[in-house]
Enzyme design. Structure first.
Site: not given
Length: 698
Positions: A182-183, A185-187, A240, A319
């Site tokens: 589940c990457a 936004p990519g940070s 998915d 989170c």
């Protein structure tokens, strides 16, 4: 149309109660007076829930709540794999951090930024400034511009401190095959790419990252993040995560299932650990969010461990502070794994990080505030909302053996961060349901040479075989059977198109194909001759995004990603992969070669280039970056001499540091340029130019 809208508006006004009308007028008045009233940072149900669960140590509740109400401090991370990371760090310390303590913003004295004690090599820093203050304060404009330009060029990432933890715990090595489930936004993905490229002398690490996200639009945000790092070892896909397809690769002539050495499973969550930056959570938070996400989180994590290699490591993170999303998911995985998984003790891998161990007892609460101690207490009417896996195991001995104390819960008030949960799982053996999987039975194939079979049937069978062609898996040891076609030759199809139109409905929008250059493609020979490319250059890893017409841009991927692309075009929706290394000239072959070098891929391509290279000085670099098209006379005599020996066309501009002069720039710089008739110019993006000038010359 206008009269109809007025009538509807009047009707809605008549239907409003006096109280609703008063609230509407208050909102409009607040907007005219300069903004809406601030959200009250209070949620009684939230406080009641977490006080009952006792995840916060005794005597620390007020500090916990006070920290949640404070804005999140700004945190930056310096890109670790770049050769000039030390120069950036030196620039930050000497030119910016020293000035900050002398500045006051709204009467508040700014504290000097401090390195995160647990992050390696002082490459992550935090300050008491919020991102809003950095953006809005005139006193910090210079610092803000530096951060923006460095972020765009990939030298710095502005990333929340706790979000840096999962990639560190993955313990990535350059040869690892990695899946980020589940990457976006990519940070975190960017952080993983940095670790793959820890050794800048290796342009193509053996490992790679497949970064996935279910949201098609967020995949493009992920592409933007990854492109800043210019890696040939990243592929962005759109699936998915709970049903991400099992991929195949070729190994010694046989096709086998791809198992990953590392998996990051940062699942969707309720996000109550992000209250400091997402203030909407204060008014929207209920336990219902966690109850609804619990099943999805288990499915994603289960799919992750299925694709993990034996001995591999999966990091599960959220989170959220809620045990229904945290410990309950881990317990469910460990329970059904029957000993195939274990929690790793990683406390020593993050020295300096303060965290709370996972808990073993918790209760489940509905959004109305009703508590349930165990599954048997839940009425039938609630069974669709509350599931058995949300509760702790009844077998206390088994629960104790799971070592939930190895899970990490980060509380905001301990080190001025957001809230976070992370657990590291090690796979010791195949999952039980994979062990019981029977061997796939294959029917005898229909020969395409059999004239008695109608061509339409042959084509249909071939299509079905292409879609369903997975290797037989040995149920005992997980090994795959060799896979060869009827003619005895291996499949070398160089075109990786999207799935057929009937299957495309499953995957969303159609993407351009990925077409690898053939060994004898006529466009490569002039390129190889013009730049004197080394014979070891992996030309078969070059690809383009078009099947017809002129190839305007050439991209490059690593050998391992090429393997993945060629054998899974029917299974996966690839959004982006590879880095641009060559672009077609507008004037074609007028200047010796139809393709010029691209700055994005120069660090991957440069080790193979043996011609068209100019070695320049720091003063020459300054001229190139500050002037658009400088004449040859602006450069040093040595550079002019080298340039006179080169014909017009694309060139490489290389600066090599001198160890005998430590006061000068001590990192190599490689730029793409163009040798004109009487000038030399650099082909570097404007923002990249600005940040190079800032940290080298200002």
């Amino acid at each position: 149309m206008g009269r109809k809208n007025r009538r509807n508006r009047q009707r809605r006004t008549e239907q409003r109660s006096p109280a609703e009308e008063e609230r509407r007028k208050a909102r409009e008045q607040a907007a005219w007076e300069g903004g809406y009233p601030e959200i009250i940072k209070e949620n009684k149900l939230f406080e009641h829930y977490y006080q009952e669960l006792k995840i916060v140590p005794d005597g620390e509740w007020d500090k916990f709540m006070d920290a949640l109400r404070e804005p999140l401090p700004a945190t930056i991370r310096i890109t670790g794999y770049k050769s000039h990371a030390k120069e950036i760090l030196h620039c930050l310390k000497e030119k910016y951090f020293k000035e900050l303590p002398d500045i006051e913003v709204d009467g508040q004295k700014i504290e000097a930024p401090q390195p995160l004690s647990w992050y390696p090599e002082e490459l992550a820093w935090h300050t008491n400034l919020s991102r809003k203050i950095i953006r809005k304060s005139p006193e910090l404009e210079k610092f803000h511009q530096f951060l923006v330009s460095e972020t765009e060029s990939g030298n710095i990432s502005r990333q929340e401190a706790v979000s840096m933890i999962p990639p560190v715990l993955l313990n990535v090595q350059p040869h690892h095959k990695i899946l980020d489930m589940c990457a976006a936004p990519g940070s975190k993905t960017a952080q993983i790419i940095e670790m793959l490229h820890a050794d800048m002398n290796v342009p193509f690490p053996e490992g790679f990252v497949i970064a996935n996200d279910v949201d098609n639009k967020r995949c493009y945000l992920l592409v933007h993040q990854a492109k800043r790092l210019n890696s040939p070892c990243i592929m962005v896909v759109n699936h998915d995560a709970s049903s991400i397809p099992r991929l195949l690769i070729e190994n010694n002539g046989s096709r086998e299932v791809l198992y990953y050495d590392r998996i990051l499973c940062d699942v969707p969550c309720s996000g109550d650990g992000t209250m400091r930056k997402n203030i909407d959570v204060w008014k929207k938070w209920t336990t219902l969010n966690s109850l609804q996400l619990h099943g999805l989180q288990i499915r994603i994590a289960t799919r992750g461990v299925e694709q993990l290699a034996e001995g591999g490591r999966m990091v599960y993170s959220t989170c959220s502070l809620n045990p229904v999303e945290d410990e309950a998911v881990i317990v469910s995985l460990l329970d059904k794994s029957e000993g195939s998984l274990e929690l790793a003790d990683v406390a020593s891998e993050l020295p300096g990080l303060k965290w709370m161990p996972g808990i073993t007892q918790w209760r489940v609460m509905t959004k109305e505030g009703q508590w349930f101690e165990k599954w048997e207490d839940v009425p039938t009417s609630r069974h669709t909302q509350i599931r058995p896996t949300m509760f702790p195991l009844k077998d206390e001995e088994k629960l104790k053996s799971m070592n939930l104390n190895r899970c990490m819960r980060i509380l905001p008030h301990h080190q001025n961060t957001g809230g976070f949960f992370v657990a590291v799982l090690i796979k010791k053996a195949p999952m039980p349901w994979n062990k019981r999987q029977p061997k796939l039975q294959r029917r005898p194939p229909v020969s395409v040479c059999d004239a008695s079979v109608a061509p339409e049937i042959v084509k249909a069978v071939a299509d079905i075989s292409a879609i369903a062609d997975e290797p037989a898996v040995d149920a005992e040891n997980g090994e795959t059977k060799p896979c060869t076609n009827q003619s005895g030759s291996s499949k070398t199809d160089s075109v990786c198109c999207p799935p057929p139109s009937k299957k495309m409905k499953l995957f969303g929008f159609k993407e351009d194909p990925f077409v690898f250059l053939s060994e004898d493609d006529p466009i490569f020979e002039p390129i190889q001759k013009f730049y004197a490319l080394d014979p070891s250059f992996p030309k078969k890893n070059l690809l383009t995004r078009t099947q017809e017409g002129k190839k305007r841009q050439l991209y490059m991927v690593s050998k391992e990603l090429r393997n993945v692309l060629l054998h899974n075009s029917e299974k996966m929706k690839v959004i982006n992969t590879g880095i641009k290394v060559l672009c077609r000239n507008n004037d074609g072959e007028q200047y010796g070669c139809a393709y010029r070098l691209a700055q994005e891929g120069i660090y991957s391509l440069y080790p193979f280039i043996n011609a068209r290279i100019l070695t320049v000085s720091v003063e020459d670099i300054k001229v190139l970056l500050t002037q658009e098209n400088p004449f040859l006379s602006k450069f040093s005599k040595e550079t002019q001499k080298q340039a006179n020996n080169l014909d017009m066309g694309s060139i490489v501009l290389k600066y090599e540091p001198d160890p005998q002069q430590p006061e000068t720039l001590q990192c190599p710089i490689v730029l793409c340029g163009w040798r004109g008739k009487t000038s030399i110019r650099s082909f570097v993006f404007f923002l990249h130019r600005i940040n190079l000038v800032q940290w080298i010359f200002i």
